[in-house]
Design a protein around this motif. Structure first.
Motif, mmCIF file in Angstrom:
data_model
loop_
_atom_site.group_PDB
_atom_site.id
_atom_site.type_symbol
_atom_site.label_atom_id
_atom_site.label_comp_id
_atom_site.label_asym_id
_atom_site.label_seq_id
_atom_site.Cartn_x
_atom_site.Cartn_y
_atom_site.Cartn_z
ATOM 1 N N SER A 345 42.066 -18.146 4.429
ATOM 2 C CA SER A 345 40.652 -18.162 5.145
ATOM 3 C C SER A 345 39.686 -18.229 4.311
ATOM 4 N N GLN A 346 38.621 -18.855 4.827
ATOM 5 C CA GLN A 346 37.171 -18.868 3.970
ATOM 6 C C GLN A 346 36.657 -17.816 3.854
ATOM 7 N N SER A 347 36.816 -16.670 4.858
ATOM 8 C CA SER A 347 35.985 -15.549 5.190
ATOM 9 C C SER A 347 36.140 -14.656 3.930
ATOM 10 N N LEU A 348 34.992 -14.026 3.790
ATOM 11 C CA LEU A 348 34.842 -12.751 2.736
ATOM 12 C C LEU A 348 34.947 -11.645 3.278
ATOM 13 N N PRO A 349 35.546 -10.482 2.824
ATOM 14 C CA PRO A 349 35.517 -9.195 3.214
ATOM 15 C C PRO A 349 34.175 -8.819 3.623
ATOM 16 N N THR A 350 33.813 -8.250 4.745
ATOM 17 C CA THR A 350 32.383 -7.720 4.908
ATOM 18 C C THR A 350 31.763 -6.885 3.821
ATOM 19 N N SER A 351 32.283 -6.171 2.953
ATOM 20 C CA SER A 351 31.867 -5.321 2.011
ATOM 21 C C SER A 351 31.234 -6.236 0.993
ATOM 22 N N GLU A 352 32.092 -7.514 0.590
ATOM 23 C CA GLU A 352 31.606 -8.620 -0.398
ATOM 24 C C GLU A 352 30.441 -9.404 0.166
ATOM 25 N N ALA A 353 30.542 -9.829 1.219
ATOM 26 C CA ALA A 353 29.385 -10.447 1.939
ATOM 27 C C ALA A 353 28.051 -9.702 1.820
ATOM 28 N N SER A 354 28.382 -8.496 2.204
ATOM 29 C CA SER A 354 27.016 -7.639 2.252
ATOM 30 C C SER A 354 26.578 -7.247 0.891
ATOM 31 N N ARG A 355 27.456 -7.206 -0.229
ATOM 32 C CA ARG A 355 27.128 -7.006 -1.710
ATOM 33 C C ARG A 355 26.358 -8.247 -2.003
ATOM 34 N N LYS A 356 26.927 -9.192 -1.630
ATOM 35 C CA LYS A 356 26.190 -10.407 -2.452
ATOM 36 C C LYS A 356 24.852 -10.958 -1.506
ATOM 37 N N ASP A 379 24.448 -15.233 -7.735
ATOM 38 C CA ASP A 379 25.481 -16.389 -8.399
ATOM 39 C C ASP A 379 25.839 -17.240 -7.362
ATOM 40 N N SER A 380 25.742 -17.031 -6.143
ATOM 41 C CA SER A 380 26.369 -17.894 -4.988
ATOM 42 C C SER A 380 25.555 -17.721 -3.894
ATOM 43 N N LEU A 381 25.784 -18.770 -2.965
ATOM 44 C CA LEU A 381 25.576 -18.613 -1.404
ATOM 45 C C LEU A 381 26.561 -19.102 -0.642
ATOM 46 N N PRO A 382 26.539 -18.880 0.592
ATOM 47 C CA PRO A 382 27.773 -19.430 1.383
ATOM 48 C C PRO A 382 28.187 -20.699 1.191
ATOM 49 N N TRP A 383 27.257 -21.694 0.673
ATOM 50 C CA TRP A 383 27.669 -23.071 0.480
ATOM 51 C C TRP A 383 27.645 -23.340 -0.694
ATOM 52 N N SER A 384 27.765 -22.662 -1.836
ATOM 53 C CA SER A 384 27.719 -22.741 -3.238
ATOM 54 C C SER A 384 28.460 -21.546 -3.970
ATOM 55 N N GLU A 385 29.796 -21.788 -4.201
ATOM 56 C CA GLU A 385 30.182 -20.678 -5.156
ATOM 57 C C GLU A 385 29.785 -20.211 -6.542
ATOM 58 N N ASP A 386 29.015 -21.348 -6.784
ATOM 59 C CA ASP A 386 28.607 -21.292 -8.634
ATOM 60 C C ASP A 386 27.206 -21.354 -8.507
ATOM 61 N N TYR A 526 29.801 -9.890 9.750
ATOM 62 C CA TYR A 526 29.255 -8.661 10.152
ATOM 63 C C TYR A 526 29.477 -8.242 11.689
ATOM 64 N N ALA A 527 29.353 -7.314 12.087
ATOM 65 C CA ALA A 527 29.564 -6.680 13.439
ATOM 66 C C ALA A 527 28.828 -7.643 14.315
ATOM 67 N N PRO A 528 29.726 -8.117 15.298
ATOM 68 C CA PRO A 528 28.906 -8.951 16.438
ATOM 69 C C PRO A 528 27.730 -8.701 16.927
ATOM 70 N N ASP A 529 27.510 -7.469 17.274
ATOM 71 C CA ASP A 529 26.340 -6.995 17.869
ATOM 72 C C ASP A 529 25.232 -6.365 16.932
ATOM 73 N N SER A 530 25.548 -6.788 15.626
ATOM 74 C CA SER A 530 24.635 -6.377 14.596
ATOM 75 C C SER A 530 23.483 -7.372 14.492
ATOM 76 N N ASP A 531 22.356 -6.851 14.051
ATOM 77 C CA ASP A 531 21.071 -7.652 13.766
ATOM 78 C C ASP A 531 21.340 -8.920 12.951
#
Length: 565
Positions: A345-356, A379-386, A526-531
């Motif tokens: 899966s491409q998805s990041l763990p929620t903790s890693e996404a929020s950390r970045k 050091d990255s965006l969802p569209w660029s890992e580097d 992120y949680a579906p009902d989150s802002d």
């Protein structure tokens, strides 16, 4: 013929056995080119070929076309990838029946990912949750007719709680009736060998076939290893870092690395079966087989002609030119959902996404994320890992201001007019040449700002652009749908002009789908009902992706001045 019988023969003979993996193209032209390629590569007598299966059966028709052609027309044993996530039982029954009718006797049973816009692997009514469910179902419905393979992960599946837990799931698939294991890509031979030993000590005795993926380009390599969370030995990363600006050197190194890995596994560890992920490219695969003395130059000469591209070619020089062009045409389609192949899966763990990227709650917060990336603070965006390449320094100040104004850039390059190919910043290719670039910019923008910027573009005759939203609505001033715009090219001694980067409508449309899919991927961390999730969905649903090229490469600041006017 069942693949396990072929694996056993190669192992008993101590001979090298090789197979090819393809993925289904997104267009009919791409499919026609791939079928032509599969026919040529079938002459190299692979043990089998395989074709990946799109998430939720999204590529079902083209996957079956590739597999049926290989099995029926080319007479090559075929392994059909089959995923069960978000697939109705009726759809699976249909795919299995078509496979049997085509004489396909080998299935790779995968969990797979959900199609874009769905939760990643939520089971549906009458559906399946894990690959083991699919293995059991095939055995229940077809008995021993199909030879069933499953995926293995030498470094552990990213969704597994631990490597031990992942191994238990693998053993469960074997106990349910799987006949062999095909592994995800890896670049550390010791990791693979140790994992095989652990499998054997845990009672897994079926054949284990290593998946080998030659390095196509530096950027695609980085994307793949980030996508699959693959660990790469430091010496490989260091070597690639020294040659990353030269695509040909990267490809050559990728070939030599694959050859080295196969020789080490064969000669030192007695592994005889190997599965080459071609990425639908032919040349690197051919070179690997030649360097392993598995095919000869005579074998290559006996191939059928390139039906579409070589009709008017006759000399060896023309043949090489056409082959390279064909290779390039296929290479532009390589950016695909590689996770479909092995269920990653491409998805990041929620903790890693929020950390970045934190928890953005406003459009201004997203603007800040893009700005910090341009400034090197992220050091990255969802569209660029580097991180951004060094050449961006020439336009970093302009890019920063462009992003602050709400044009969120995901791709760019400055113009370059005849810089030596050995230039440490812009150079690439062989020594003694000169390289050129047109300035281009790719960015997300709101509908309101889109109208404003397109008015500016339409007033400048040297500007061409494509703009598209998530729904596929297109705005462009390029009237020719088949037009190809070279934005990077090089002139080298004794060579034709090399054009490694083309922008065209078909590729932009394909990337547009991928780019907006990544908005969904980010949102789902992120949680579906989150802002934050609500904001990311709203932006993904309303914003546009724009690609603009300033075709006068002698104007250094033309494009970026226009963006900031």
């Amino acid at each position: 013929m069942k693949l396990v019988d072929k694996f056993a023969k190669a192992q008993n003979d101590r001979s090298l056995s090789y197979s090819f993996e393809y993925f289904p193209p997104k267009t009919e032209l791409g499919l026609a080119n791939l079928l032509d390629r599969v026919t040529r590569m079938s002459k190299w007598e692979p043990t089998f070929i395989s074709c990946t299966w799109g998430a939720g059966g999204s590529s079902q028709e083209r996957t079956m076309a590739v597999c049926s052609t290989g099995q029926v027309v080319n007479g090559v044993e075929t392994l059909l990838h089959l995923t069960c996530t978000n697939m109705e039982k009726e759809s699976l029954d249909e795919a299995l029946l078509k496979a049997k009718d085509a004489g396909i006797q080998n299935i790779l049973a995968l969990r797979g990912d959900a199609p874009r816009g769905h939760e990643y692997w939520t089971p549906i009514e009458n559906g399946f949750t894990h690959a083991v469910d699919l293995v059991r179902y095939i055995r229940q419905q077809y008995g021993d007719y199909f030879c069933i393979g499953v995926a293995g992960y030498p470094e552990g599946h990213m969704d597994a709680e631990s490597k031990e837990d992942d191994l238990l799931h693998l053993k469960e698939k074997i106990d349910a009736g799987a006949d062999f294991i095909l592994t995800q890509l890896f670049y550390n031979v010791d990791t693979f060998v140790n994992w095989v030993a652990t499998c054997r000590s845990n009672g897994i005795t079926v054949p284990i076939v290593p998946g080998i993926m030659p390095i196509p380009t530096y950027q695609n390599f980085r994307r793949m290893i980030n996508l699959c969370k693959t660990q790469v030995p430091e010496d490989i990363l260091q070597r690639l870092d020294t040659i990353k600006a030269d695509d040909q050197k990267v490809k050559d190194y990728g070939v030599s690395l694959a050859v080295q890995m196969i020789k080490q596994l064969h000669e030192k560890h007695g592994i005889c079966n190997f599965h080459l992920s071609t990425l639908n490219l032919e040349r690197s695969t051919k070179l690997i087989l030649q360097q392993l003395n598995l095919i000869s130059q005579d074998t290559i000469k006996k191939q059928p002609s390139y039906s579409k591209l070589l009709a008017s070619y006759s000399t060896p020089q023309d043949l090489e030119h056409a082959e390279n062009w064909d290779e390039f045409q296929m290479a532009v389609m390589v950016i695909q959902d590689l996770q479909v192949t092995y269920g990653a899966s491409q998805s990041l763990p929620t903790s890693e996404a929020s950390r970045k990227w934190g928890y953005p709650k406003t459009v201004e917060d997203i603007t800040g994320i893009f700005e910090r990336y341009i400034l090197g603070q992220l050091d990255s965006l969802p569209w660029s890992e580097d991180r951004l390449q060094t050449e961006t320094d020439a336009i970093r100040q302009a890019l920063t201001e462009i992003n602050r104004r709400g044009y969120w850039s995901v791709g760019s390059q400055p113009s370059v007019n005849g810089v030596p190919s050995q230039d440490p910043v812009f150079g690439w290719g062989p020594k003694g040449g000169y390289v050129y670039q047109k300035a281009f910019l790719e960015f997300f923008v709101s509908p309101k700002q889109l109208e404003q910027i397109l008015k500016r573009f339409d007033q400048d005759p040297v500007v061409t652009y494509y703009a598209m939203n998530r729904n596929g609505d297109l705005r462009t001033n390029v009237l020719d749908q088949e037009a190809q715009n070279a934005v990077t090219w090089g002139v080298f001694p004794g060579k034709e002009i090399v054009q490694p980067t083309l922008i065209e409508r078909a590729n932009f449309e394909s990337w547009n789908e991928e780019a907006f899919g990544l908005w969904t991927t980010w949102e789902q961390q992120y949680a579906p009902d989150s802002d934050t999730a609500k904001l990311l969905k709203q932006v993904g649903d309303s914003f546009w992706l724009v690609n603009v090229v300033h075709n006068d490469y002698q104007q250094v600041d033309g494009l970026f001045n226009m963006m900031l006017a």
